[in-house]
Scaffold this motif. Structure first.
Motif, PDB file in Angstrom:
ATOM      1  N   ALA A 240       0.846  -1.014  -0.183  1.00 59.91           N
ATOM      2  CA  ALA A 240       0.079   0.062   0.081  1.00 59.91           C
ATOM      3  C   ALA A 240       0.911   1.260   0.025  1.00 59.91           C
ATOM      4  CB  ALA A 240      -1.030   0.038   1.151  1.00 59.91           C
ATOM      5  N   ALA A 241       1.010   1.918  -1.226  1.00 60.39           N
ATOM      6  CA  ALA A 241       2.100   2.859  -1.284  1.00 60.39           C
ATOM      7  C   ALA A 241       0.929   4.291  -1.280  1.00 60.39           C
ATOM      8  CB  ALA A 241       2.695   2.835  -2.829  1.00 60.39           C
ATOM      9  N   PRO A 242       1.545   5.420  -0.386  1.00 57.05           N
ATOM     10  CA  PRO A 242       0.733   6.565  -0.283  1.00 57.05           C
ATOM     11  C   PRO A 242       0.918   7.265  -1.820  1.00 57.05           C
ATOM     12  CG  PRO A 242       2.195   6.277   1.463  1.00 57.05           C
ATOM     13  CD  PRO A 242       2.712   5.200   0.689  1.00 57.05           C
ATOM     14  N   ASP A 243      -0.053   7.971  -2.290  1.00 58.67           N
ATOM     15  CA  ASP A 243       0.078   8.483  -3.574  1.00 58.67           C
ATOM     16  C   ASP A 243       0.378  10.270  -3.507  1.00 58.67           C
ATOM     17  OD1 ASP A 243      -2.241   9.604  -2.492  1.00 58.67           O
ATOM     18  OD2 ASP A 243      -3.643   9.019  -3.989  1.00 58.67           O
ATOM     19  N   GLY A 244       0.491  10.454  -2.119  1.00 56.50           N
ATOM     20  CA  GLY A 244       0.885  11.901  -1.859  1.00 56.50           C
ATOM     21  C   GLY A 244      -0.112  12.978  -1.868  1.00 56.50           C
ATOM     22  N   GLU A 245      -1.421  12.255  -1.750  1.00 56.53           N
ATOM     23  CA  GLU A 245      -2.595  13.198  -1.860  1.00 56.53           C
ATOM     24  C   GLU A 245      -3.710  12.498  -0.673  1.00 56.53           C
ATOM     25  OE1 GLU A 245      -4.503  13.175  -5.700  1.00 56.53           O
ATOM     26  OE2 GLU A 245      -2.571  14.267  -6.719  1.00 56.53           O
ATOM     27  N   GLY A 246      -3.080  11.816   0.058  1.00 61.08           N
ATOM     28  CA  GLY A 246      -3.848  11.152   1.131  1.00 61.08           C
ATOM     29  C   GLY A 246      -4.354   9.731   0.851  1.00 61.08           C
ATOM     30  N   GLY A 247      -4.376   9.396  -0.440  1.00 55.09           N
ATOM     31  CA  GLY A 247      -4.857   8.051  -0.963  1.00 55.09           C
ATOM     32  C   GLY A 247      -3.610   7.157  -1.076  1.00 55.09           C
ATOM     33  N   TYR A 248      -3.917   5.973  -1.531  1.00 53.92           N
ATOM     34  CA  TYR A 248      -2.996   4.954  -1.803  1.00 53.92           C
ATOM     35  C   TYR A 248      -3.233   4.084  -3.088  1.00 53.92           C
ATOM     36  CZ  TYR A 248      -1.574   5.041   3.180  1.00 53.92           C
ATOM     37  OH  TYR A 248      -0.833   5.695   4.390  1.00 53.92           O
ATOM     38  N   ARG A 249      -2.005   3.514  -3.328  1.00 56.81           N
ATOM     39  CA  ARG A 249      -2.228   2.622  -4.529  1.00 56.81           C
ATOM     40  C   ARG A 249      -1.633   1.260  -4.230  1.00 56.81           C
ATOM     41  NH1 ARG A 249      -2.937   4.862  -9.383  1.00 56.81           N
ATOM     42  NH2 ARG A 249      -2.572   7.120  -9.755  1.00 56.81           N
TER      43      ARG A 249
ATOM     44  N   ARG B 166      -5.798   2.415  -7.346  1.00 54.57           N
ATOM     45  CA  ARG B 166      -5.922   3.538  -6.429  1.00 54.57           C
ATOM     46  C   ARG B 166      -7.135   3.747  -5.721  1.00 54.57           C
ATOM     47  NH1 ARG B 166      -7.306   9.104  -6.769  1.00 54.57           N
ATOM     48  NH2 ARG B 166      -5.962  10.394  -5.343  1.00 54.57           N
ATOM     49  N   ALA B 167      -7.051   4.177  -4.592  1.00 55.87           N
ATOM     50  CA  ALA B 167      -8.102   4.450  -3.664  1.00 55.87           C
ATOM     51  C   ALA B 167      -7.920   5.946  -3.235  1.00 55.87           C
ATOM     52  CB  ALA B 167      -8.450   3.574  -2.356  1.00 55.87           C
ATOM     53  N   PRO B 168      -8.733   6.950  -3.645  1.00 50.12           N
ATOM     54  CA  PRO B 168      -8.560   8.314  -3.040  1.00 50.12           C
ATOM     55  C   PRO B 168      -8.590   8.100  -1.390  1.00 50.12           C
ATOM     56  CG  PRO B 168     -10.640   7.935  -4.110  1.00 50.12           C
ATOM     57  CD  PRO B 168      -9.977   6.663  -4.331  1.00 50.12           C
ATOM     58  N   GLU B 169      -8.161   9.416  -0.988  1.00 50.71           N
ATOM     59  CA  GLU B 169      -8.229   9.548   0.495  1.00 50.71           C
ATOM     60  C   GLU B 169      -9.680   9.348   1.024  1.00 50.71           C
ATOM     61  OE1 GLU B 169      -9.025  11.436   4.185  1.00 50.71           O
ATOM     62  OE2 GLU B 169      -9.951  12.094   2.298  1.00 50.71           O
ATOM     63  N   SER B 170     -10.784   9.722   0.200  1.00 46.60           N
ATOM     64  CA  SER B 170     -11.959   9.621   0.754  1.00 46.60           C
ATOM     65  C   SER B 170     -12.449   8.223   0.715  1.00 46.60           C
ATOM     66  CB  SER B 170     -13.019  10.572  -0.208  1.00 46.60           C
ATOM     67  OG  SER B 170     -13.007   9.762  -1.617  1.00 46.60           O
ATOM     68  N   ARG B 171     -11.853   7.307   0.203  1.00 44.87           N
ATOM     69  CA  ARG B 171     -12.292   5.924   0.355  1.00 44.87           C
ATOM     70  C   ARG B 171     -11.185   4.888   1.267  1.00 44.87           C
ATOM     71  NH1 ARG B 171     -16.476   3.648  -2.490  1.00 44.87           N
ATOM     72  NH2 ARG B 171     -17.575   5.674  -3.642  1.00 44.87           N
TER      73      ARG B 171
END
Length: 381
Positions: free
Chosen positions: A129-138, A207-212
């Motif tokens: 689970a790698a942070p995407d820099g925007e609060g989400g993860y890949r 990718r899952a955005p921060e909101s998810r």
């Protein structure tokens, strides 16, 4: 009052053998269940659902499994995640509302937790689970036994985040099928539960955005509402589903021996004391499971804290259901004789479906280790 009608369950039952034989997904079953409102049955009324509680949805899963175990086990994964959404909302995590509103809107949830060779299961991932820099993860890794693989629109998954200095963390998130970043393998060719179509899913930077993102927590058994919410609903609803398989085996055997005649005794086998004993033994095995499921479901709904024994007790209920079902199916087959060895006999399919319970968590090894620790304490070094 039952939610699913007897007529609907009869139609689903009539299709079960063909989906098993052809190794196909039961699209018509899903359409019928959707039209009946079953995908949102477990959603609270205030979020647009029918408002069934955990004890009620468990009872419906048992009824559905009696009609078609594969269909029930697949839909079970969706209901587990809806249950998680309810649990999160009750425990102050507003991210649970995402799940509830999705389910009310007709989205279908898949369950992307299990990984090849990973016996930690829910308590630690080998997916990155790698942070995407925007609060989400890949997420990058392989998930196995992802039921409803051809049709889910949302996938609950998790991975391991090693980016922080405070140690690894498990990250739980919801993926949207439309966003891509994954490949579904065509590899579901199994002994039983074939209608689930639980294909391997390879996450390729999905990718899952921060909101998810539902939570970021320490790996291991945890009181984090996401971890406990998944674990509790998984074990209870899995137990309820396997209970249905066992109950159906007893019904099939009873129907069979009422017409199977003994040349030696010149009467139907339903009058043979040994056959009666076997069918009674099968019924007794599954009879003990229902009360466990109902009691645990009530305590989860009521927010009861049973302390360190909570998770072992939940695991014990699932184990009791799967083992009782195996016992019930075996006794039913013995009672029915060689006719049940033919693939066309329903007991043959139920036996193969029941075997899937051996592989789903919690397995007997982890269950017994947990109970030994609870009773005896950890092994002394």
């Amino acid at each position: 009052m039952a939610f699913l009608s007897d007529d609907l369950l009869a139609r689903i039952h009539d299709r079960a053998a063909a989906h098993d034989a052809d190794n196909t997904f039961p699209a018509d079953d899903l359409a019928d269940l959707r039209d009946a409102g079953y995908l949102r049955a477990f959603v609270p009324v205030e979020y647009g659902g029918a408002g069934l509680g955990l004890e009620e949805i468990a009872a419906e899963q048992t009824r559905l499994a009696k009609a078609a175990p594969g269909t029930a086990l697949g839909i079970n994964m969706h209901q587990i995640i809806v249950g998680l959404g309810r649990h999160l909302v009750r425990n102050g995590n507003s991210r649970g509302e995402i799940i509830l509103r999705d389910a009310a809107a007709g989205e279908l949830y898949g369950f992307g937790i299990s990984e090849p060779g990973n016996d930690l299961v829910l308590f630690g991932s080998i997916t990155e689970a790698a942070p995407d820099g925007e609060g989400g993860y890949r997420f990058t890794g392989t998930k196995i036994f992802t039921s409803l693989a051809p049709v889910w629109t949302r996938l609950l998954t998790f991975g391991r985040d090693d980016s922080g200095e405070d140690g690894p963390h498990s990250v739980f998130a919801i993926l949207d099928r439309r966003d891509g970043g994954f490949t579904v393998a065509d590899d579901w060719d199994t002994l039983g539960m074939r209608a689930t179509q639980s294909n391997t899913t390879r996450l390729e930077g999905a990718r899952a955005p921060e909101s998810r993102i539902l939570t970021r927590c320490e790996p291991g058994p945890s009181k984090d509402p996401v971890v406990f919410g998944i674990f509790s609903h998984f074990e209870i609803l899995l137990a309820a589903t396997y209970l249905g398989v066992g109950e159906r085996a007893v019904e099939v055997a009873a129907e069979h021996v009422r017409t199977r005649r003994s040349v030696k005794n010149q009467t139907v086998y339903a009058n043979d004391p040994d056959i009666r004993w076997r069918i009674a033994e099968a019924a007794l095995a599954v009879n003990a499971v229902g009360p466990q499921i109902r009691e645990l479901a009530r305590d989860v709904e009521a927010g009861v804290d049973r302390g360190p024994i909570w998770m072992p007790q939940l695991s014990a209920a699932k184990n009791a259901a799967s083992e009782a079902t195996l016992r019930a199916v075996e006794q039913s087959i013995r009672a029915c004789g060689g006719a049940s060895y033919y693939s066309r006999h329903e007991l043959s399919r139920l036996y193969r479906d029941a075997l899937a319970g051996l592989f789903q968590p919690s397995d007997q090894e982890s269950l017994h280790a947990a109970w030994a620790n609870a009773i005896l304490g950890p092994i002394e070094k």
